[in-house]
Design a protein around this motif. Sequence first.
Motif, PDB file in Angstrom:
ATOM      1  N   MET A  96     -33.989  36.082  25.570  1.00 27.31           N
ATOM      2  CA  MET A  96     -35.322  35.563  25.262  1.00 27.31           C
ATOM      3  C   MET A  96     -35.384  34.034  25.311  1.00 27.31           C
ATOM      4  N   GLY A  97     -34.279  33.408  25.694  1.00 25.01           N
ATOM      5  CA  GLY A  97     -34.256  31.956  25.807  1.00 25.01           C
ATOM      6  C   GLY A  97     -33.867  31.208  24.552  1.00 25.01           C
ATOM      7  N   PHE A  98     -33.490  31.906  23.503  1.00 21.57           N
ATOM      8  CA  PHE A  98     -33.150  31.233  22.249  1.00 21.57           C
ATOM      9  C   PHE A  98     -31.862  30.415  22.366  1.00 21.57           C
ATOM     10  N   ALA A  99     -30.864  30.926  23.068  1.00 23.92           N
ATOM     11  CA  ALA A  99     -29.611  30.174  23.229  1.00 23.92           C
ATOM     12  C   ALA A  99     -29.874  28.889  24.013  1.00 23.92           C
ATOM     13  N   ARG A 100     -30.695  28.962  25.035  1.00 22.48           N
ATOM     14  CA  ARG A 100     -31.029  27.780  25.832  1.00 22.48           C
ATOM     15  C   ARG A 100     -31.731  26.730  24.969  1.00 22.48           C
ATOM     16  N   GLN A 101     -32.660  27.177  24.132  1.00 21.79           N
ATOM     17  CA  GLN A 101     -33.358  26.243  23.242  1.00 21.79           C
ATOM     18  C   GLN A 101     -32.405  25.642  22.218  1.00 21.79           C
ATOM     19  N   MET A 102     -31.504  26.448  21.700  1.00 23.33           N
ATOM     20  CA  MET A 102     -30.519  25.946  20.744  1.00 23.33           C
ATOM     21  C   MET A 102     -29.644  24.894  21.415  1.00 23.33           C
ATOM     22  N   LEU A 103     -29.186  25.185  22.617  1.00 26.19           N
ATOM     23  CA  LEU A 103     -28.339  24.250  23.345  1.00 26.19           C
ATOM     24  C   LEU A 103     -29.075  22.928  23.591  1.00 26.19           C
ATOM     25  N   GLN A 104     -30.328  23.009  23.984  1.00 31.18           N
ATOM     26  CA  GLN A 104     -31.123  21.794  24.214  1.00 31.18           C
ATOM     27  C   GLN A 104     -31.265  20.970  22.941  1.00 31.18           C
ATOM     28  N   GLN A 105     -31.476  21.637  21.820  1.00 32.80           N
ATOM     29  CA  GLN A 105     -31.600  20.920  20.546  1.00 32.80           C
ATOM     30  C   GLN A 105     -30.286  20.252  20.164  1.00 32.80           C
ATOM     31  N   LEU A 106     -29.184  20.950  20.345  1.00 31.39           N
ATOM     32  CA  LEU A 106     -27.881  20.371  20.042  1.00 31.39           C
ATOM     33  C   LEU A 106     -27.585  19.169  20.950  1.00 31.39           C
ATOM     34  N   GLU A 107     -27.968  19.264  22.212  1.00 29.30           N
ATOM     35  CA  GLU A 107     -27.769  18.140  23.133  1.00 29.30           C
ATOM     36  C   GLU A 107     -28.602  16.936  22.704  1.00 29.30           C
ATOM     37  N   SER A 108     -29.835  17.164  22.280  1.00 31.08           N
ATOM     38  CA  SER A 108     -30.685  16.067  21.804  1.00 31.08           C
ATOM     39  C   SER A 108     -30.060  15.380  20.594  1.00 31.08           C
ATOM     40  N   LEU A 109     -29.543  16.166  19.678  1.00 28.74           N
ATOM     41  CA  LEU A 109     -28.872  15.599  18.504  1.00 28.74           C
ATOM     42  C   LEU A 109     -27.611  14.838  18.897  1.00 28.74           C
ATOM     43  N   ALA A 110     -26.900  15.339  19.888  1.00 26.56           N
ATOM     44  CA  ALA A 110     -25.692  14.658  20.355  1.00 26.56           C
ATOM     45  C   ALA A 110     -26.038  13.273  20.901  1.00 26.56           C
ATOM     46  N   ILE A 111     -27.110  13.174  21.633  1.00 27.34           N
ATOM     47  CA  ILE A 111     -27.549  11.882  22.162  1.00 27.34           C
ATOM     48  C   ILE A 111     -27.916  10.949  21.006  1.00 27.34           C
ATOM     49  N   GLU A 112     -28.643  11.470  20.015  1.00 29.06           N
ATOM     50  CA  GLU A 112     -28.995  10.667  18.838  1.00 29.06           C
ATOM     51  C   GLU A 112     -27.748  10.149  18.113  1.00 29.06           C
ATOM     52  N   LYS A 113     -26.689  10.959  18.113  1.00 31.27           N
ATOM     53  CA  LYS A 113     -25.444  10.573  17.430  1.00 31.27           C
ATOM     54  C   LYS A 113     -24.589   9.638  18.284  1.00 31.27           C
ATOM     55  N   GLY A 114     -25.032   9.359  19.490  1.00 27.53           N
ATOM     56  CA  GLY A 114     -24.310   8.433  20.345  1.00 27.53           C
ATOM     57  C   GLY A 114     -23.225   9.048  21.206  1.00 27.53           C
ATOM     58  N   TYR A 115     -23.188  10.363  21.296  1.00 29.14           N
ATOM     59  CA  TYR A 115     -22.201  11.004  22.157  1.00 29.14           C
ATOM     60  C   TYR A 115     -22.581  10.780  23.621  1.00 29.14           C
ATOM     61  N   LYS A 116     -21.588  10.597  24.450  1.00 29.64           N
ATOM     62  CA  LYS A 116     -21.782  10.404  25.888  1.00 29.64           C
ATOM     63  C   LYS A 116     -21.356  11.635  26.679  1.00 29.64           C
ATOM     64  N   LYS A 117     -20.573  12.475  26.036  1.00 25.31           N
ATOM     65  CA  LYS A 117     -20.029  13.652  26.702  1.00 25.31           C
ATOM     66  C   LYS A 117     -19.964  14.791  25.701  1.00 25.31           C
ATOM     67  N   LEU A 118     -20.222  15.997  26.187  1.00 26.43           N
ATOM     68  CA  LEU A 118     -20.101  17.188  25.356  1.00 26.43           C
ATOM     69  C   LEU A 118     -19.084  18.135  25.976  1.00 26.43           C
ATOM     70  N   LEU A 119     -18.333  18.791  25.118  1.00 27.48           N
ATOM     71  CA  LEU A 119     -17.364  19.807  25.511  1.00 27.48           C
ATOM     72  C   LEU A 119     -17.769  21.127  24.878  1.00 27.48           C
ATOM     73  N   LEU A 120     -17.389  22.206  25.503  1.00 24.55           N
ATOM     74  CA  LEU A 120     -17.546  23.532  24.903  1.00 24.55           C
ATOM     75  C   LEU A 120     -16.612  24.480  25.616  1.00 24.55           C
ATOM     76  N   GLU A 121     -16.405  25.609  25.002  1.00 21.61           N
ATOM     77  CA  GLU A 121     -15.587  26.639  25.638  1.00 21.61           C
ATOM     78  C   GLU A 121     -16.154  28.004  25.306  1.00 21.61           C
TER      79      GLU A 121
END
Length: 155
Positions: A96-121
């Motif tokens: 239903m797109g919830f994971a995609r929305q969650m990922l987008q929100q986490l990426e936005s927060l990462a940018i706010e926190k000053g991260y330049k790169k994200l990792l996941l597995e």
Amino acid sequence: MQTENKLDFVIREIEINDTEVAKGIILEGMKERFGFLDYSFNQDLNDIMKNYIEIGDTFLVGVKNEILVCTGALTKEREGVGRIQRMSVKQEYRGMGFARQMLQQLESLAIEKGYKKLLLETNIEWFSAIELYKSTGYTIYENEGTQSHFYKEIG
């Protein structure tokens, strides 16, 4: 921090009363994928507030019609680098797109926190997760045993 959309879906920071439900969503997803659950792993879920929030990391939940349906976390890997973790969606709410929305929100927060790169597995056999990550700009940098490791430059 709270985001809403027209589907009556809200992403917000986890609250103490959400922790057992969030833990259940994650563990049920793992049990479904692996066919069993080893309770000696995933000790961080026994106290989400202590292991994420109290140390300055982020743990979000997605709520649809007052039902907690998904989770996602952002932790600091090292200076300038964050890690997406604990992405999970209740089985009946997948696709239903919830994971995609969650990922987008986490990426936005990462940018706010000053991260330049994200990792996941993710597990190498979790094709839906792999496709989600690839479709949102993540690149596999290593397949190791049962895990696919991804990165994304965000800043």
